[in-house]
Design an enzyme around this catalytic site. Structure first.
Site, PDB file in Angstrom:
ATOM      1  N   TYR A 144       0.914  -0.964   0.187  1.00 30.76           N
ATOM      2  CA  TYR A 144       0.198   0.043   0.003  1.00 30.76           C
ATOM      3  C   TYR A 144       0.875   1.393   0.141  1.00 30.76           C
ATOM      4  O   TYR A 144       0.689   2.165  -1.182  1.00 30.76           O
ATOM      5  CB  TYR A 144      -0.951   0.141   1.193  1.00 30.76           C
ATOM      6  N   LYS A 148       1.343   3.541  -3.444  1.00 22.64           N
ATOM      7  CA  LYS A 148       0.847   4.942  -3.358  1.00 22.64           C
ATOM      8  C   LYS A 148       1.774   5.892  -3.674  1.00 22.64           C
ATOM      9  O   LYS A 148       1.825   7.064  -4.253  1.00 22.64           O
ATOM     10  CB  LYS A 148       0.109   5.274  -1.945  1.00 22.64           C
ATOM     11  N   THR A 209      -1.248   9.233  18.193  1.00 17.92           N
ATOM     12  CA  THR A 209      -2.013  10.218  17.882  1.00 17.92           C
ATOM     13  C   THR A 209      -2.415   9.985  16.364  1.00 17.92           C
ATOM     14  O   THR A 209      -1.604   9.264  15.544  1.00 17.92           O
ATOM     15  CB  THR A 209      -1.258  11.851  17.630  1.00 17.92           C
ATOM     16  N   ARG A 210      -3.545  10.620  15.869  1.00 15.72           N
ATOM     17  CA  ARG A 210      -3.996  10.418  14.402  1.00 15.72           C
ATOM     18  C   ARG A 210      -4.478  11.843  14.004  1.00 15.72           C
ATOM     19  O   ARG A 210      -5.208  12.538  15.093  1.00 15.72           O
ATOM     20  CB  ARG A 210      -4.929   9.450  14.382  1.00 15.72           C
TER      21      ARG A 210
HETATM   22  N1  LIG Z   1     -10.728   6.323   4.042  1.00 16.31           N
HETATM   23  C1  LIG Z   1      -9.519   6.953   4.198  1.00 16.31           C
HETATM   24  O1  LIG Z   1      -9.297   7.383   5.484  1.00 16.31           O
HETATM   25  C2  LIG Z   1      -8.634   7.006   3.639  1.00 16.31           C
HETATM   26  C3  LIG Z   1      -7.179   7.425   3.821  1.00 16.31           C
HETATM   27  C4  LIG Z   1      -6.163   7.587   2.857  1.00 16.31           C
HETATM   28  C5  LIG Z   1      -6.332   7.332   1.573  1.00 16.31           C
HETATM   29  N2  LIG Z   1      -7.506   6.725   1.447  1.00 16.31           N
HETATM   30  C6  LIG Z   1      -7.585   6.434  -0.136  1.00 16.31           C
HETATM   31  O2  LIG Z   1      -8.833   6.727  -0.690  1.00 16.31           O
HETATM   32  C7  LIG Z   1      -9.244   6.207  -1.795  1.00 16.31           C
HETATM   33  C8  LIG Z   1     -10.682   5.508  -1.144  1.00 16.31           C
HETATM   34  O3  LIG Z   1     -10.636   4.986  -0.083  1.00 16.31           O
HETATM   35  P1  LIG Z   1     -11.886   4.309   0.632  1.00 16.31           P
HETATM   36  O4  LIG Z   1     -11.773   4.555   2.258  1.00 16.31           O
HETATM   37  O5  LIG Z   1     -13.220   4.951  -0.005  1.00 16.31           O
HETATM   38  O6  LIG Z   1     -11.849   2.666   0.526  1.00 16.31           O
HETATM   39  P2  LIG Z   1     -12.874   1.847  -0.129  1.00 16.31           P
HETATM   40  O7  LIG Z   1     -12.331   0.244   0.180  1.00 16.31           O
HETATM   41  O8  LIG Z   1     -14.235   1.964   0.506  1.00 16.31           O
HETATM   42  O9  LIG Z   1     -12.958   2.163  -1.700  1.00 16.31           O
HETATM   43  C9  LIG Z   1     -12.054   1.819  -2.741  1.00 16.31           C
HETATM   44  C10 LIG Z   1     -12.898   1.518  -3.703  1.00 16.31           C
HETATM   45  O10 LIG Z   1     -11.955   1.072  -4.915  1.00 16.31           O
HETATM   46  C11 LIG Z   1     -12.507  -0.280  -5.459  1.00 16.31           C
HETATM   47  N3  LIG Z   1     -11.336  -0.762  -6.097  1.00 16.31           N
HETATM   48  C12 LIG Z   1     -10.118  -1.574  -5.412  1.00 16.31           C
HETATM   49  N4  LIG Z   1      -9.319  -1.926  -6.402  1.00 16.31           N
HETATM   50  C13 LIG Z   1      -9.815  -1.813  -7.533  1.00 16.31           C
HETATM   51  C14 LIG Z   1      -9.400  -1.962  -8.729  1.00 16.31           C
HETATM   52  N5  LIG Z   1      -8.180  -2.717  -8.909  1.00 16.31           N
HETATM   53  N6  LIG Z   1     -10.266  -1.271 -10.104  1.00 16.31           N
HETATM   54  C15 LIG Z   1     -11.285  -0.888  -9.757  1.00 16.31           C
HETATM   55  N7  LIG Z   1     -11.934  -0.442  -8.565  1.00 16.31           N
HETATM   56  C16 LIG Z   1     -11.059  -1.030  -7.303  1.00 16.31           C
HETATM   57  C17 LIG Z   1     -12.965  -0.855  -4.606  1.00 16.31           C
HETATM   58  O11 LIG Z   1     -14.056  -1.950  -4.849  1.00 16.31           O
HETATM   59  C18 LIG Z   1     -13.724   0.330  -3.644  1.00 16.31           C
HETATM   60  O12 LIG Z   1     -15.015   0.407  -4.147  1.00 16.31           O
HETATM   61  C19 LIG Z   1      -8.128   4.951  -1.717  1.00 16.31           C
HETATM   62  O13 LIG Z   1      -7.481   5.119  -2.861  1.00 16.31           O
HETATM   63  C20 LIG Z   1      -7.437   5.034  -0.479  1.00 16.31           C
HETATM   64  O14 LIG Z   1      -6.212   4.332  -0.470  1.00 16.31           O
HETATM   65  C21 LIG Z   1      -8.468   6.563   2.139  1.00 16.31           C
END
Ligand SMILES: NC(=O)c1ccc[n+]([C@@H]2O[C@H](COP(=O)([O-])OP(=O)(O)OC[C@H]3O[C@@H](n4cnc5c(N)ncnc54)[C@H](O)[C@@H]3O)[C@@H](O)[C@H]2O)c1
Length: 224
Positions: A144, A148, A209-210
């Site tokens: 991950y 990223k 912390t977060r």
């Molecule tokens: N939620 C958070 O706090 C957070 C923090 C940091 C980064 N992010 C980033 O934000 C984005 C969304 O996160 P989220 O919390 O909504 O997660 P989530 O798991 O709910 O959503 C991710 C979506 O991507 C889809 N997906 C995964 N692999 C795929 C692929 N190969 N092709 C097509 N679709 C695919 C999944 O089915 C899902 O719908 C991600 O990129 C994540 O890394 C989220």
């Protein structure tokens, strides 16, 4: 009129972004392989004729017309991204290559959902944007974190080399409706344990912390 492509739009953040962009009368093409996302997250939006859903894995090329891309596809919580770590890296890296290639062809503006995990296990708190992080390249979180980081590299090289209009947002722990109840993260753990009348688990000495962000604030920042 904007024809907006959202990858990962059936997930927690993607469904809120889809909702917001439809509210502003944009055409939205939502692309997802439904690994962690679900159509149920978008059910209330399905009657809107401006929304189109496509089952597609971003590790494969996509040929559509668009003028804005939000690249969110990637499982976000450790339980999900460690389930198939090779696919996680492919999703970040091949996904970025495919979406940047599409943006280059269509000259679309493109946003990458990056993460605070690009800082790895940081020595500096809070992390300023000019801090480069302390990341383990071979650990179980590396699929991950390094995926990223490589995606960010690709975005900035497409900016420098091909003059693409890019945006990269480093998202910190975001919470709100439709977050996964069992993703093992602190806010969902606390809420689920509280709702079930169980003790709330505090790991370690409780001094961690977060930075937390409410989903509406994050979506507002992404759209701006
Ligand atoms: N939620 C958070 O706090 C957070 C923090 C940091 C980064 N992010 C980033 O934000 C984005 C969304 O996160 P989220 O919390 O909504 O997660 P989530 O798991 O709910 O959503 C991710 C979506 O991507 C889809 N997906 C995964 N692999 C795929 C692929 N190969 N092709 C097509 N679709 C695919 C999944 O089915 C899902 O719908 C991600 O990129 C994540 O890394 C989220």
């Amino acid at each position: 009129m904007n024809k907006i492509l959202i990858t990962g739009g059936a997930g927690f953040l993607g469904s809120h972004l889809t909702e917001r962009l439809l509210k502003e009368d944009n055409d939205v093409l939502m692309v997802d392989n439904y690994f962690t996302g679900s159509k149920a997250n978008l059910e209330h939006l399905l009657p809107n004729p401006r929304l189109e859903l496509m089952r597609h894995d971003v590790t494969f090329p996509l040929y559509v017309e668009t003028n804005q891309i939000y690249n969110l596809a990637c499982p976000a919580s450790p339980v999900h991204y460690q389930y198939d770590p090779v696919q996680t890296t492919k999703t970040s890296v091949h996904g970025a290559i495919n979406m940047l290639g599409l943006a280059k062809r269509t000259r679309a503006r493109i946003l990458q959902a990056s993460t605070s995990e690009v800082y790895g296990d940081p020595e500096v708190h809070p992390q300023p944007e000019d801090y480069w992080g302390k990341v383990n390249p071979i650990g179980i979180r590396s699929c991950y974190d390094e995926g990223k980081r490589c995606a960010e590299t690709l975005f900035f090289d497409y900016y420098r080399q091909h003059k693409l209009d890019i945006k990269v947002v480093r998202i910190f722990n975001t919470y709100g409706p439709r977050m996964h109840p069992n993703d093992g993260r602190v806010v969902s753990n606390f809420i689920v344990q509280a709702l079930q009348g169980k003790d709330i688990t505090i790991y370690g000495d409780g001094q961690q912390t977060r930075s937390f962000c409410y989903v509406d604030d994050l979506i507002d920042a992404m759209v701006r």
